[in-house]
Motif scaffolding. Structure first.
Motif, mmCIF file in Angstrom:
data_model
loop_
_atom_site.group_PDB
_atom_site.id
_atom_site.type_symbol
_atom_site.label_atom_id
_atom_site.label_comp_id
_atom_site.label_asym_id
_atom_site.label_seq_id
_atom_site.Cartn_x
_atom_site.Cartn_y
_atom_site.Cartn_z
ATOM 1 N N ASP A 420 0.828 -1.212 0.000
ATOM 2 C CA ASP A 420 0.000 0.000 0.000
ATOM 3 C C ASP A 420 0.859 1.257 0.000
ATOM 4 O O ASP A 420 0.524 2.238 -0.677
ATOM 5 C CB ASP A 420 -0.936 -0.004 1.218
ATOM 6 C CG ASP A 420 -2.019 -1.076 1.108
ATOM 7 O OD1 ASP A 420 -2.182 -1.629 -0.002
ATOM 8 O OD2 ASP A 420 -2.682 -1.363 2.125
ATOM 9 N N ARG A 423 2.286 1.661 -3.510
ATOM 10 C CA ARG A 423 1.260 2.132 -4.449
ATOM 11 C C ARG A 423 0.975 3.614 -4.273
ATOM 12 O O ARG A 423 0.805 4.347 -5.247
ATOM 13 C CB ARG A 423 -0.033 1.313 -4.277
ATOM 14 C CG ARG A 423 0.052 -0.076 -4.861
ATOM 15 C CD ARG A 423 -1.261 -0.829 -4.716
ATOM 16 N NE ARG A 423 -1.183 -2.137 -5.355
ATOM 17 C CZ ARG A 423 -2.170 -3.035 -5.331
ATOM 18 N NH1 ARG A 423 -3.299 -2.761 -4.689
ATOM 19 N NH2 ARG A 423 -2.014 -4.202 -5.935
ATOM 20 N N ARG A 424 0.907 4.048 -3.012
ATOM 21 C CA ARG A 424 0.654 5.472 -2.768
ATOM 22 C C ARG A 424 1.786 6.314 -3.349
ATOM 23 O O ARG A 424 1.540 7.360 -3.955
ATOM 24 C CB ARG A 424 0.527 5.738 -1.260
ATOM 25 C CG ARG A 424 -0.821 5.374 -0.679
ATOM 26 C CD ARG A 424 -1.033 6.006 0.690
ATOM 27 N NE ARG A 424 -0.005 5.597 1.641
ATOM 28 C CZ ARG A 424 -0.079 4.500 2.410
ATOM 29 N NH1 ARG A 424 -1.129 3.713 2.314
ATOM 30 N NH2 ARG A 424 0.889 4.213 3.259
#
Length: 632
Positions: A420, A423-424
């Motif tokens: 995550d 991805r950010r």
């Protein structure tokens, strides 16, 4: 905000005197020994052992720490501590920060210094141990505090009135007498930040958050409820109209809303790509606000400065941070703002030029059109789709680099946490040079600390791994192009090459700039048949951030051609070129492309581009004729 203005504000802050009333607390951190200590002879129980212990001011004490970082002329603290070891420790810390503790009342009975003790066993935190939960402030203490508040109102430039601990003002008469003082010294600036008694105070400036401003309007909300910016502006305006003193509403990543006699001003939040810790951001905000207001800075500009200061603090992890003047100056140089977050998040709010797919995000851009002479394009995702899916290549490269040998064996929670965060970052960094993304990857590998130091590669090593993987995909696509299986239209956005030709016919200067390596950009543009259209040059990464960036290209175009901002338009599908265009004063057109279909709107890109500051959004170049009419 211009750097010279930031420096001017900091210089003015150096001459102000600030008083702070509040709940002064001590934060204690105990690092525990998992092996414990000896077994007690008396109880037969194994004792716990503390390896290390440290202490820092909390509550209103953290406001003092933030004020000290901005270096005002004087800081005075007004409050109460117990006659105990914690009170003496807290007082010493406040004095070390340069604060005058002469108005810090010591209550000998029925009051323990508010202390919050956190016990850590490695990374695990045990339940906190709190002191002062049954405190009862005496009438004598209240009387002394009110006397000290009046002294501060007489001789200091601003008073911060901070209340954080539930029940810390048990007597309503104290609030009423404080209000009488605030009315008596109505010309003095008193800025209130109160968790539990907000509605009871008069003649004060207010710093609230989203939930607090709604509650002040009688709205029943929970802290996790979403409150729109338009509602916050409406609520803030009602509070201002009731009390006729400035209101500041902090909105997290959405920035700050300021309401005063000049109207309502929205200060956009600052986009940050690092891991963040919001603890203490509110203390930083009110400290910066009070410092600016005391220095005679207008409320809206004070909010802008406070917004910068809070953005510095939230990037400091595992500590209640502060923001120094130099840190604020450094952040301000490259601050990227979170523009129009609600429009970005809700396609239903979009407004289009009639009979087109051209979205106008900022109506002021209309009056600036018609004077364009130079046009800069991003390449990948804006014109070319040869590298479509690069994100899906970079993501596993980054995850494997961070996890190292634990990639196959790590638990799901750790894998998802890393995925995550990766991805950010990829989402935020679209459009910057690959080498810069790899610099961040090196930092992330070190932060997660899963890979031994000797196995961590440098940015060039990680870039080679990523580039080799990506070029396998690109090479296969180019092979299909060269052997005639696919053609140029299969690897370019709909209408893009035709639009480039229209612009050349209008005798405009065209530039191509990419975060991809320069040689690759040129070769791919040649093979797709549009390299010759860029009469202003083709630019790409040179593995040295001091030699190339999109900002440098934009600045050079403006400088060498003596351009006004509205003589340059930038087209791009990534936040980087859009942000740099906006900073330079140019016209930013976000190209929210669907790279798989090569036409139509990509809602995620639209959101990203609006947040970056795009003034117009197009899905592709299929309406090249209408787009040309609008721009020229």
């Amino acid at each position: 905000m211009k750097e010279e203005r930031v420096r001017d504000i900091l210089k003015k802050i150096n001459g102000v005197n600030i008083a702070v009333y509040g709940d002064f607390c001590l934060d204690a951190y105990w690092i525990m020994d998992p092996d414990g200590s000896e077994v007690s002879v008396e109880t037969g129980l194994k004792a716990e052992a503390v390896i290390e212990h440290k202490y820092s001011p909390g509550g209103a004490g953290n406001i003092v720490a933030n004020l000290a970082a901005l270096k005002p002329a004087a800081i005075k603290v007004i409050g109460v501590v117990g006659n105990d070891i914690h009170g003496r420790e807290l007082t010493a810390h406040l004095q070390d920060l340069g604060a005058d503790t002469g108005a810090l009342t010591i209550q000998n009975e029925h009051f323990d210094t508010y202390t919050y003790t956190k016990k850590y066993y490695g990374e695990k935190e045990d339940p906190r141990i709190d002191f002062g939960t049954k405190n009862k402030r005496s009438p004598g203490t209240d009387k002394e505090i009110l006397k000290n508040i009046e002294t501060a109102l007489e001789s200091y430039d601003v008073l911060i009135f901070n209340q954080q601990v539930a029940g810390s003002i048990p007597d309503p008469e104290f609030i009423e007498q404080a209000n009488r003082l605030f009315e008596k010294y109505n010309e003095k600036i008193v800025i209130l930040d109160s968790r539990h008694y907000n509605a009871l105070f008069r003649n004060v400036y207010r710093k609230t958050n989203e939930t607090e401003i709604a509650v002040l309007n009688g709205i029943d909300v929970n802290p996790q409820d979403y409150i729109s910016l338009s509602d916050m502006k409406k609520y803030g305006k009602k509070v201002y109209e009731q009390y006729h003193k400035p209101v500041f509403v902090t909105c997290g990543e959405r920035g700050i809303v300021c309401i005063d006699s000049t109207g309502t001003t929205e200060i956009p939040g600052i986009l940050l790509t690092k891991k963040l810790d919001p603890v203490g951001a509110g203390d930083t905000t009110i400290s910066a606000l009070a410092s600016c207001l005391a220095a005679g800075i207008p409320p809206a500009e004070s909010a802008g400065f406070a917004n910068l200061a809070a953005a510095v603090t939230v990037q400091k992890l595992l500590t209640t941070g502060t923001a120094t003047g130099e840190e604020i100056i450094a952040l301000n140089k490259d601050a990227d703002y979170n523009h129009q977050p609600e429009l970005a998040g809700d396609e239903r709010l979009a407004e289009y030029i009639p009979d087109t797919e051209i979205e106008i995000c900022n109506t002021t851009v209309i009056s600036r059109l018609g004077r364009i002479k130079h046009v800069l394009f991003d390449n990948d995702g804006t014109i070319s789709t040869l590298r479509q899916g690069w994100e899906n290549v970079m993501e596993p490269v980054m995850i494997r680099a961070i996890m190292g040998d634990r990639y196959e064996t790590a638990d799901t929670a750790l894998y998802l946490k890393i995925r995550d965060q990766v991805r950010r970052y990829i989402d935020m960094s679209t459009g910057i040079q690959t080498i810069l993304q790899m610099e961040v990857l090196v930092r992330m590998v070190k932060e997660f600390n899963l890979v031994p130091e000797e196995k961590i590669l440098d940015k060039f090593g990680y870039k080679k791994i990523y580039n080799d993987a990506l070029m396998q995909v690109v090479s296969k696509r180019l092979a299909k192009l060269e052997n005639g299986e696919l053609n140029i239209e299969d690897f370019t956005m709909k209408g893009s090459v035709g639009f480039l030709k229209i612009l050349r016919e209008k005798e405009l200067k065209l530039y191509l700039a990419s975060g991809t390596d320069k040689e690759d950009v040129f070769n791919e543009a040649e093979k797709l048949g549009y390299a010759n259209l860029f009469n202003g040059g083709i630019y790409g990464s040179e593995n040295d951030i001091n030699k190339y960036s999109k900002k440098m290209v934009i600045d050079r175009i403006i400088r060498e051609n003596h351009l006004q901002g509205d003589e340059l338009v930038v087209f791009g599908d990534g936040p980087v070129e859009i942000k740099e265009c906006v900073k330079s004063g140019g016209i930013a057109v976000g190209v929210a492309t669907d790279e798989v279909r090569r036409y139509g709107l990509n809602p995620e890109k639209r959101s990203r581009l609006i947040r970056a500051g795009a003034q117009m959004i197009i899905p592709d170049f299929s309406q090249a004729g209408k787009l040309t009419e609008v721009l020229f």
